[in-house]
Scaffold this motif. Structure first.
Motif, PDB file in Angstrom:
ATOM      1  N   SER A 227      46.196  50.366  26.744  1.00 18.18           N
ATOM      2  CA  SER A 227      45.429  51.144  27.742  1.00 18.18           C
ATOM      3  C   SER A 227      45.455  52.641  27.508  1.00 18.18           C
ATOM      4  CB  SER A 227      45.954  50.866  29.155  1.00 18.18           C
ATOM      5  OG  SER A 227      45.926  49.512  29.485  1.00 18.18           O
ATOM      6  N   GLY A 228      45.601  53.082  26.294  1.00 19.70           N
ATOM      7  CA  GLY A 228      45.737  54.514  26.055  1.00 19.70           C
ATOM      8  C   GLY A 228      44.422  55.264  26.058  1.00 19.70           C
ATOM      9  N   PRO A 229      44.419  56.507  26.563  1.00 14.60           N
ATOM     10  CA  PRO A 229      43.291  57.404  26.307  1.00 14.60           C
ATOM     11  C   PRO A 229      43.403  57.888  24.866  1.00 14.60           C
ATOM     12  CG  PRO A 229      44.655  58.154  28.163  1.00 14.60           C
ATOM     13  CD  PRO A 229      45.445  57.155  27.384  1.00 14.60           C
ATOM     14  N   GLU A 290      39.820  44.621  31.259  1.00 19.52           N
ATOM     15  CA  GLU A 290      38.364  44.732  31.308  1.00 19.52           C
ATOM     16  C   GLU A 290      37.887  45.869  32.207  1.00 19.52           C
ATOM     17  OE1 GLU A 290      36.836  40.123  30.699  1.00 19.52           O
ATOM     18  OE2 GLU A 290      37.424  40.807  32.702  1.00 19.52           O
ATOM     19  N   ASP A 291      38.572  46.080  33.323  1.00 18.35           N
ATOM     20  CA  ASP A 291      38.059  47.002  34.340  1.00 18.35           C
ATOM     21  C   ASP A 291      39.200  47.827  34.921  1.00 18.35           C
ATOM     22  OD1 ASP A 291      36.339  48.241  36.115  1.00 18.35           O
ATOM     23  OD2 ASP A 291      36.525  46.664  37.626  1.00 18.35           O
ATOM     24  N   VAL A 294      41.339  53.575  32.682  1.00 21.20           N
ATOM     25  CA  VAL A 294      40.908  54.142  31.401  1.00 21.20           C
ATOM     26  C   VAL A 294      39.776  53.263  30.870  1.00 21.20           C
ATOM     27  CG1 VAL A 294      41.567  54.649  29.019  1.00 21.20           C
ATOM     28  CG2 VAL A 294      43.159  55.146  30.888  1.00 21.20           C
ATOM     29  N   PRO A 295      38.608  53.818  30.582  1.00 18.08           N
ATOM     30  CA  PRO A 295      37.473  52.991  30.141  1.00 18.08           C
ATOM     31  C   PRO A 295      37.813  52.163  28.908  1.00 18.08           C
ATOM     32  CG  PRO A 295      36.769  55.237  30.601  1.00 18.08           C
ATOM     33  CD  PRO A 295      38.263  55.245  30.647  1.00 18.08           C
ATOM     34  N   ILE A 296      37.366  50.925  28.906  1.00 17.94           N
ATOM     35  CA  ILE A 296      37.665  50.041  27.786  1.00 17.94           C
ATOM     36  C   ILE A 296      37.026  50.527  26.495  1.00 17.94           C
ATOM     37  CG2 ILE A 296      35.704  48.486  28.145  1.00 17.94           C
ATOM     38  CD1 ILE A 296      37.643  46.170  27.472  1.00 17.94           C
ATOM     39  N   GLU A 322      44.414  45.793  35.882  1.00 19.15           N
ATOM     40  CA  GLU A 322      45.739  46.393  35.726  1.00 19.15           C
ATOM     41  C   GLU A 322      45.750  47.334  34.525  1.00 19.15           C
ATOM     42  OE1 GLU A 322      48.022  46.233  37.902  1.00 19.15           O
ATOM     43  OE2 GLU A 322      47.147  44.646  39.143  1.00 19.15           O
ATOM     44  N   HIS A 323      46.723  48.207  34.496  1.00 17.14           N
ATOM     45  CA  HIS A 323      46.740  49.290  33.516  1.00 17.14           C
ATOM     46  C   HIS A 323      48.077  49.343  32.791  1.00 17.14           C
ATOM     47  CE1 HIS A 323      46.119  53.254  31.804  1.00 17.14           C
ATOM     48  NE2 HIS A 323      47.120  53.763  32.501  1.00 17.14           N
ATOM     49  N   SER A 324      48.021  49.659  31.490  1.00 18.01           N
ATOM     50  CA  SER A 324      49.231  49.902  30.700  1.00 18.01           C
ATOM     51  C   SER A 324      50.145  48.677  30.712  1.00 18.01           C
ATOM     52  CB  SER A 324      49.933  51.162  31.223  1.00 18.01           C
ATOM     53  OG  SER A 324      51.086  51.481  30.485  1.00 18.01           O
TER      54      SER A 324
END
Length: 345
Positions: A227-229, A290-291, A294-296, A322-324
């Motif tokens: 999930s990184g930018p 998916e959502d 951070v944009p996929i 969920e993120h990271s």
């Protein structure tokens, strides 16, 4: 006690060297510091229950920066292999203890262990190696047979790019010192990196920085990025429809004004991992929901850019928002562990 002893010893060394900057720790430290996994739901890495026998050596010093910032890390490891290395040292007279010949032989035959550097997230401006979620990552990696090394690095606004990546690279170099083999049984040729959110960006940048062999300096042999930018250039952010929030934390990390182009903020190019990619770089596992926040498109583009540069890539898209390490549930842990075992032997 360990942190106090480290600081006292280091203060003495600095006094002898003529370095008089007061030491200071990165704030905020501790298990209760913010996690990038929002809320209290039992998701992702929170579904992992650590087994018995994982040893955590906390707050080990791996460097001091010019401004006096004390850089520390935690090491999580399975107890037995490290004990075997210690026994070998004792057998060679390290402590003067009497060790049976068969115990010394067994210690000499003990295999070295691969290591994984664990890099917390938090928008490059908060978070801590020892918060509950990242401590669980550390213990999970140790349960898989890795020496897990969870690092703290300098944070915004006190430090901007490239401070954080310089710190993470220094941690890898620290791992390659002979003392870490003697202490933890680390194989310096088998070091990987895993990061989430801002930590994922740093892990990917660590993997693409430099050229050539993966067993020297700060080079690593495998990267897991969650999930990184990772596309920090103005065009990338525009293409992904990046939120005002994401653009603002990236600008703060880079030390640039929000909304400027890459000519006015060349750091955006340097801080984007794909900028440095070449075929000598290590394999990369990318995970993204998916959502999520951070944009996929960030991860999709990185996967394509790495593949075009000749870097092996495994890309996992998971359902939900969920993120990271919030996506690091049992199913994804199985995939990540298999990737790390394959790449690090």
């Amino acid at each position: 006690m360990a942190a106090t002893a480290v600081t006292a010893a280091l203060t003495g060394i600095l006094a002898l060297s003529g370095f008089h900057q007061q030491l200071r720790e990165i704030d905020p430290p501790g298990f209760d510091s913010a996690s990038e996994v929002a809320g209290t739901d039992r998701v992702g890495i929170r579904t992992f229950i650590p087994p018995e026998g994982i040893v955590v050596d906390a707050d080990l010093e791996y460097g001091v920066r010019e401004d006096g910032t004390l850089l520390t890390l935690d090491v999580c490891h399975p107890a037995a292999p490290v004990a075997a290395v210690s026994t070998a040292a004792d057998a060679e007279g390290g402590t003067g203890a009497a060790v049976p010949a068969e115990a010394a032989a067994a210690a000499d035959a003990a295999p070295t262990l691969p290591a994984v550097v664990s890099i917390h997230g938090g928008s490059w401006q908060r978070g801590d190696k020892a918060n509950t979620d990242w401590r669980n990552v550390c213990r999970w990696l140790a349960s898989e047979g890795f020496v897990a090394v969870s690092v703290n690095y300098r944070l915004v606004p006190d430090a901007v790019f490239p401070s954080a990546i310089d710190d993470v690279a220094l941690a890898v170099e620290w791992l390659r010192e002979p003392e870490q083999f003697e202490r933890f049984g680390i194989d310096p040729a088998r070091i990987g990196a895993l990061g989430g959110s801002a930590g994922g960006s740093l892990a990917a940048l660590l993997g693409t920085s430099g050229e050539g062999a993966h067993d020297e300096g700060s080079r690593v042999a495998a990267v897991v990025e969650l999930s990184g930018p990772v596309g920090l250039r103005a065009d990338d952010l525009a293409a992904d429809g990046a939120s005002v929030w994401l653009r603002s934390i990236i600008a703060a990390y880079l030390g640039c004004e929000p909304g400027v182009d890459d000519d006015a903020c060349p750091q955006a190019v340097d801080a984007s991992p794909a900028t440095h990619a070449d075929e000598s770089d290590p394999p990369v596992f990318i995970g993204h929901a998916e959502d999520e926040i951070v944009p996929i498109g960030q991860s999709q583009r990185l996967a394509g850019e790495l593949a075009s540069a000749g870097v092996p890539v495994e890309f996992a898209v998971v359902p939900g928002g969920e993120h990271s390490i919030g996506i690091l549930d049992e199913a994804l842990r199985v995939r990540v562990a298999a990737f790390l075992h394959e790449q690090l032997g």
